[in-house]
Design a protein around this motif. Structure first.
Motif, short mmCIF file in Angstrom:
data_model
loop_
_atom_site.label_atom_id
_atom_site.label_comp_id
_atom_site.label_asym_id
_atom_site.label_seq_id
_atom_site.Cartn_x
_atom_site.Cartn_y
_atom_site.Cartn_z
N LYS A 125 58.00 -47.29 15.51
CA LYS A 125 58.47 -46.02 15.99
C LYS A 125 57.84 -45.59 15.04
O LYS A 125 57.94 -44.45 16.18
N PRO A 126 57.44 -45.69 14.40
CA PRO A 126 56.54 -44.11 13.50
C PRO A 126 54.95 -43.22 14.93
O PRO A 126 55.23 -42.77 14.77
N TYR A 127 54.54 -44.70 15.31
CA TYR A 127 53.29 -44.26 16.14
C TYR A 127 54.06 -43.66 17.45
O TYR A 127 53.59 -42.61 18.39
N GLN A 128 54.91 -44.05 17.89
CA GLN A 128 56.00 -43.40 18.80
C GLN A 128 56.16 -42.27 18.93
O GLN A 128 55.84 -41.42 19.77
N ALA A 129 56.34 -42.04 17.87
CA ALA A 129 56.82 -40.56 17.53
C ALA A 129 55.87 -40.01 17.59
O ALA A 129 55.79 -39.03 17.55
N ALA A 133 55.81 -36.38 20.18
CA ALA A 133 55.57 -35.47 19.57
C ALA A 133 54.05 -34.70 20.40
O ALA A 133 54.07 -32.99 20.65
N ARG A 134 53.61 -35.39 20.51
CA ARG A 134 52.23 -34.87 22.06
C ARG A 134 53.48 -34.76 22.91
O ARG A 134 52.18 -34.10 23.97
N ALA A 135 53.77 -35.65 23.50
CA ALA A 135 54.10 -35.16 24.87
C ALA A 135 55.16 -33.80 24.77
O ALA A 135 55.54 -33.58 26.33
N GLY A 136 55.37 -32.70 24.36
CA GLY A 136 55.92 -32.17 23.28
C GLY A 136 57.75 -31.92 23.13
O GLY A 136 58.49 -30.85 23.15
N PHE A 137 58.15 -33.04 22.77
CA PHE A 137 59.70 -32.95 21.85
C PHE A 137 59.34 -32.80 20.88
O PHE A 137 58.25 -33.30 19.69
N ARG A 138 60.34 -31.79 19.96
CA ARG A 138 61.11 -31.93 18.35
C ARG A 138 61.50 -33.47 18.42
O ARG A 138 62.11 -34.71 18.87
N VAL A 139 60.95 -34.30 17.40
CA VAL A 139 60.86 -34.99 16.75
C VAL A 139 61.45 -34.65 15.11
O VAL A 139 61.23 -33.93 14.40
N PRO A 140 63.04 -35.91 14.89
CA PRO A 140 62.88 -35.37 12.96
C PRO A 140 62.19 -35.37 12.17
O PRO A 140 61.24 -36.62 11.95
N PRO A 141 62.15 -35.03 10.90
CA PRO A 141 61.47 -35.61 9.84
C PRO A 141 61.82 -36.78 9.52
O PRO A 141 62.69 -37.43 9.31
N THR A 142 60.98 -37.55 9.04
CA THR A 142 60.55 -39.36 9.38
C THR A 142 60.13 -39.89 8.39
O THR A 142 58.77 -38.68 7.59
N ARG A 251 57.18 -36.32 31.73
CA ARG A 251 55.19 -36.22 30.84
C ARG A 251 55.23 -37.64 29.99
O ARG A 251 54.48 -38.68 30.50
N ILE A 252 56.68 -37.67 29.74
CA ILE A 252 56.20 -38.66 28.61
C ILE A 252 55.96 -40.27 28.76
O ILE A 252 55.55 -41.48 28.70
N ALA A 253 56.72 -40.49 29.98
CA ALA A 253 57.22 -41.69 31.27
C ALA A 253 55.67 -41.77 31.43
O ALA A 253 55.31 -42.85 31.58
N ARG A 254 55.14 -40.82 32.32
CA ARG A 254 54.00 -41.33 32.92
C ARG A 254 53.41 -42.01 31.90
O ARG A 254 51.97 -42.28 32.12
N GLU A 255 52.64 -41.03 30.52
CA GLU A 255 51.67 -41.52 29.84
C GLU A 255 51.74 -42.39 28.97
O GLU A 255 51.00 -42.93 28.75
N LEU A 256 53.38 -43.00 29.15
CA LEU A 256 52.90 -44.95 28.37
C LEU A 256 53.26 -45.68 30.01
O LEU A 256 53.60 -46.95 29.07
N ASP A 257 52.61 -45.15 31.03
CA ASP A 257 52.92 -46.02 32.15
C ASP A 257 54.19 -46.80 32.45
O ASP A 257 54.16 -47.88 32.47
#
Length: 320
Positions: A125-129, A133-142, A251-257
């Motif tokens: 999950k940390p890697y996916q976060a 973020a690179r795909a343009g999403f805001r993610v919570p402080p972790t 975008r994230i769905a495409r990038e993750l195939d």
């Protein structure tokens, strides 16, 4: 011909098969509940990809005939081992057969929902976060830690904190309260993931190719999937996404195939959008039943589209 690889006792796989039947789309079910019993494959790889056939009870399917594949792997509890072999031998046989099937699914030239590689980020999950973020999403402080003092400091900084698993193993999201803080020293025995609590309403987005189905979830539960355990209610309704959020989901769905994904978002009272994770094998039945959104129909049409769907996805992947 569509290949469905899953367990017929799994309700999501059952719905996919029922939708294919209702649409009149031909398919073969490779029942992973009994695989490799009553099943077989003869496959070899050439420069152009795999060639050969799959066999099941009463059917044989040439790989060249497969227009699309839906795959939903089962856990050990959903599998039946061959009864004519010693237990250890049967377990080893199943492992070898699973590895062969996974290798084949990765290399099928048709659209596959989903290839294993696309879902690997969900195991961390940390890697996916970072990818979110690179795909343009805001993610919570972790915070991921085994240090009880670090966890206490994180809690003091953010006030309201939740905790959940780091891996792809499902866990119930809970608030970090006095009871958990009272045993926080046990954290030294294994890492946990903590996140600042984000107020607002959950929105689950299912992607099917380039199509999006957004569902707003209204519940007082920290983890609405288990709201009934806390005596709380859940209601759902179709939702509209801002254009920028919809674009980030595609975008994230495409990038993750991932041709099909379940994306967990939350809209804050201020109208900001936060993303928690992407599920590569979503149990969309829960949402379709509540809202009537035609997710299974979109999946059936994607699988039936075959080569045309593959060309559409390839073109979408080339978009900025």
């Amino acid at each position: 011909m569509i290949l469905v690889a899953g367990g017929i006792a799994d309700k999501v796989t059952e719905l996919v098969c029922a939708r294919l039947d209702a649409c009149g789309f031909a398919y073969r079910l490779l029942d992973l509940g009994r695989y490799p019993s009553d099943h077989g494959m003869v496959v070899h790889w050439n420069g152009g990809g795999p060639e050969g056939a799959l066999r099941g009870p009463g059917w044989e399917l040439d790989l060249a005939e497969i227009s699309g594949a839906y795959v939903r792997f089962l856990g050990p509890e959903g599998r039946v081992l061959p009864t004519d072999l010693p237990g250890a031998t049967a377990t080893a046989l199943r492992g070898e057969a699973d590895a062969a099937l996974m290798a084949l699914i990765e290399d099928l030239p048709c659209p596959v929902v989903n290839r294993l590689g696309g879902g690997m980020s969900n195991n961390s999950k940390p890697y996916q976060a970072l990818l979110l973020a690179r795909a343009g999403f805001r993610v919570p402080p972790t915070l991921v830690t085994t240090d009880p003092d670090a966890a206490r400091a994180f809690h003091a900084e953010h006030g309201a904190v939740i905790y959940k698993s780091i891996s792809g193993v499902r866990s119930i999201v809970r608030r970090l309260g006095p009871e958990q803080l009272g045993r926080i020293d046990l954290l030294r025995h294994g890492p946990a993931q903590f996140q600042a609590f984000v107020p607002g309403q959950d929105v689950r987005v299912h992607t099917v190719g380039e199509r999006l189905f957004a569902t707003r979830v209204r519940s007082e539960a920290t983890d609405y999937r288990y709201a009934s355990r806390d005596g709380l209610a859940v209601s759902m309704e179709p939702a509209e996404l801002p254009a920028s959020v919809a674009a980030a989901c595609r975008r994230i769905a495409r990038e993750l195939d991932l041709l099909h994904a379940g994306i967990d978002l939350r809209e804050t009272p201020e109208g900001e959008w936060v993303c928690f994770e992407v599920n590569p094998c979503p149990g969309f039945l829960f949402y379709e039943r509540q809202t009537g959104q035609p997710i299974s129909l979109a999946l059936a049409e994607l699988l039936h589209g075959g080569a045309a769907a593959a060309r559409e996805q390839a073109g979408a992947a080339a978009m900025p």
